[in-house]
Motif scaffolding. Structure first.
Motif, PDB file in Angstrom:
ATOM      1  N   GLY A  22      12.608 -25.631  33.671  1.00 34.11           N
ATOM      2  CA  GLY A  22      13.754 -25.685  34.572  1.00 34.11           C
ATOM      3  C   GLY A  22      14.295 -24.331  34.961  1.00 34.11           C
ATOM      4  N   HIS A  23      13.733 -23.249  34.432  1.00 39.58           N
ATOM      5  CA  HIS A  23      14.195 -21.894  34.730  1.00 39.58           C
ATOM      6  C   HIS A  23      13.055 -21.049  35.295  1.00 39.58           C
ATOM      7  CE1 HIS A  23      17.879 -22.860  32.711  1.00 39.58           C
ATOM      8  NE2 HIS A  23      18.315 -21.620  32.722  1.00 39.58           N
ATOM      9  N   GLY A  70      17.563 -27.626  37.451  1.00 36.42           N
ATOM     10  CA  GLY A  70      17.172 -27.092  36.158  1.00 36.42           C
ATOM     11  C   GLY A  70      18.347 -26.485  35.421  1.00 36.42           C
ATOM     12  N   TYR A  71      19.197 -25.794  36.161  1.00 38.65           N
ATOM     13  CA  TYR A  71      20.391 -25.173  35.577  1.00 38.65           C
ATOM     14  C   TYR A  71      21.361 -26.254  35.091  1.00 38.65           C
ATOM     15  CZ  TYR A  71      24.080 -21.539  35.309  1.00 38.65           C
ATOM     16  OH  TYR A  71      25.051 -20.670  34.894  1.00 38.65           O
ATOM     17  N   ALA A  72      21.547 -27.293  35.887  1.00 39.14           N
ATOM     18  CA  ALA A  72      22.446 -28.380  35.515  1.00 39.14           C
ATOM     19  C   ALA A  72      21.967 -29.090  34.255  1.00 39.14           C
ATOM     20  CB  ALA A  72      22.572 -29.378  36.670  1.00 39.14           C
ATOM     21  N   LEU A  73      20.668 -29.297  34.145  1.00 37.75           N
ATOM     22  CA  LEU A  73      20.129 -29.996  32.981  1.00 37.75           C
ATOM     23  C   LEU A  73      20.415 -29.254  31.683  1.00 37.75           C
ATOM     24  CD1 LEU A  73      16.675 -31.234  34.337  1.00 37.75           C
ATOM     25  CD2 LEU A  73      18.633 -32.651  33.697  1.00 37.75           C
ATOM     26  N   HIS A 110      14.962 -16.396  26.567  1.00 37.21           N
ATOM     27  CA  HIS A 110      16.142 -16.092  27.383  1.00 37.21           C
ATOM     28  C   HIS A 110      17.193 -17.187  27.246  1.00 37.21           C
ATOM     29  CE1 HIS A 110      15.256 -19.101  30.483  1.00 37.21           C
ATOM     30  NE2 HIS A 110      13.993 -18.714  30.450  1.00 37.21           N
ATOM     31  N   GLY A 111      18.334 -16.979  27.871  1.00 38.74           N
ATOM     32  CA  GLY A 111      19.429 -17.936  27.809  1.00 38.74           C
ATOM     33  C   GLY A 111      19.606 -18.689  29.119  1.00 38.74           C
ATOM     34  N   LEU A 112      20.692 -19.427  29.202  1.00 41.52           N
ATOM     35  CA  LEU A 112      21.023 -20.192  30.402  1.00 41.52           C
ATOM     36  C   LEU A 112      21.168 -19.254  31.592  1.00 41.52           C
ATOM     37  CD1 LEU A 112      22.013 -22.777  31.846  1.00 41.52           C
ATOM     38  CD2 LEU A 112      24.291 -22.300  30.938  1.00 41.52           C
TER      39      LEU A 112
END
Length: 285
Positions: A63-64, A204-207, A35-37
């Motif tokens: 992180g996701h 996790g999203y920020a990283l 998957h993606g961001l």
């Protein structure tokens, strides 16, 4: 039918705990989903019920989704960590770390790797470094490394989500990701996309934004995999023009370039039927 999960588990890696799911026909063609961001394994949920003849493996990035949040990450780490060893829990033993390890653990011969958005950059990097691990790439909305303005913007978004949380980011992303017709006429699809985003861990999203800010393009000439590239006519992230450029970089190998009309950046959610057809045709080719 939703899914017919045959095995799942939490795997301990250098990035932390990674969540895996496996289903379909283990004797069928192997398909690994990335998957993606802002996505999870459920980015591909609209497709899997019709793909049960294939051997399907999905996982959440560190992180996701249901995977744990690492202290630091990078595009290279998603590939390099995969070359290490780890200890596992539940039914999935060692060695297992992100992409390459999943392919090795499940013994995915002649593997097709299906990716979305930033996941495409990770997969192309792996394809350039370890060409023997996979034979096909299916790239939904691929991206490449950013110019300096884009890098600065990615760092700014990381800072914003750390300060305000996912709720402050979700609606902006939704407005940019979906096509106008999807936003107007398909509230359930929009709600599903928003739920994917709002359920993410903000750190996790920020990283991943910080990883994108420091990313580099793969060695295009080293990628040997047969490649299918899918864009949406209203994709503002991976525009048809950008997809054409990436196709030209991969012109030394077999490339099929497809554009979905009236679709934005979340192809598998906005046009699952055509996404399924493209995937099946690519795997069987």
């Amino acid at each position: 039918m939703a899914s017919l999960i045959s095995s799942y588990g939490i795997v301990k890696s250098s990035s932390g705990k990674l969540c895996y799911e496996q289903e379909g026909n283990k004797d069928g063609p192997a398909v690994l989903f990335i998957h993606g961001l802002g996505g999870t394994t459920n980015t591909y949920q609209p497709l899997v019920s019709s793909l049960q003849d294939f051997h399907l493996v999905r996982f959440d990035w560190a992180g996701h989704g249901r995977s744990s949040v690492p202290q630091k990450t990078s595009i290279d780490s998603y590939v390099e960590d995969a070359e290490g060893k780890c200890q596992s829990t539940k039914a999935i033993p060692e060695p297992c770390q992100q992409m390459a390890a999943v392919i090795k653990y499940f013994d995915l011969k002649d593997a097709t790797v299906v990716e979305h958005s930033l996941g495409c950059l990770v997969a192309m990097t792996l394809a350039a470094k370890q060409a023997s691990l996979l034979s096909r790439l299916i790239l939904y909305g691929p991206v490449k490394s950013l110019p300096q303005a884009g890098r600065d913007g990615a760092k700014g978004r990381a800072e914003n989500v750390r300060k305000g949380g996912m709720a402050t980011m979700a609606d902006t992303v939704i407005g940019n990701a979906f096509a106008a017709g999807t936003l107007k006429d398909r509230p359930k699809t929009v709600a599903f996309g928003r739920e994917l985003l709002c359920r993410q861990d903000a750190e996790g999203y920020a990283l991943v934004f910080l990883a994108l800010a420091e990313s580099k393009d793969p060695d295009w000439s080293a990628i040997k995999a047969q490649t299918t590239i899918i864009s949406g006519s209203e994709d503002k992230v991976s525009t048809p023009a950008l997809c054409k450029i990436i196709a030209e970089f991969l012109g030394h190998t077999t490339v099929n370039l497809v554009t979905f009309e009236g679709v934005g950046h979340w192809h598998t959610l906005e046009n699952s039927s055509e996404s399924e057809k493209v995937l099946k045709n690519a795997v069987k080719s």
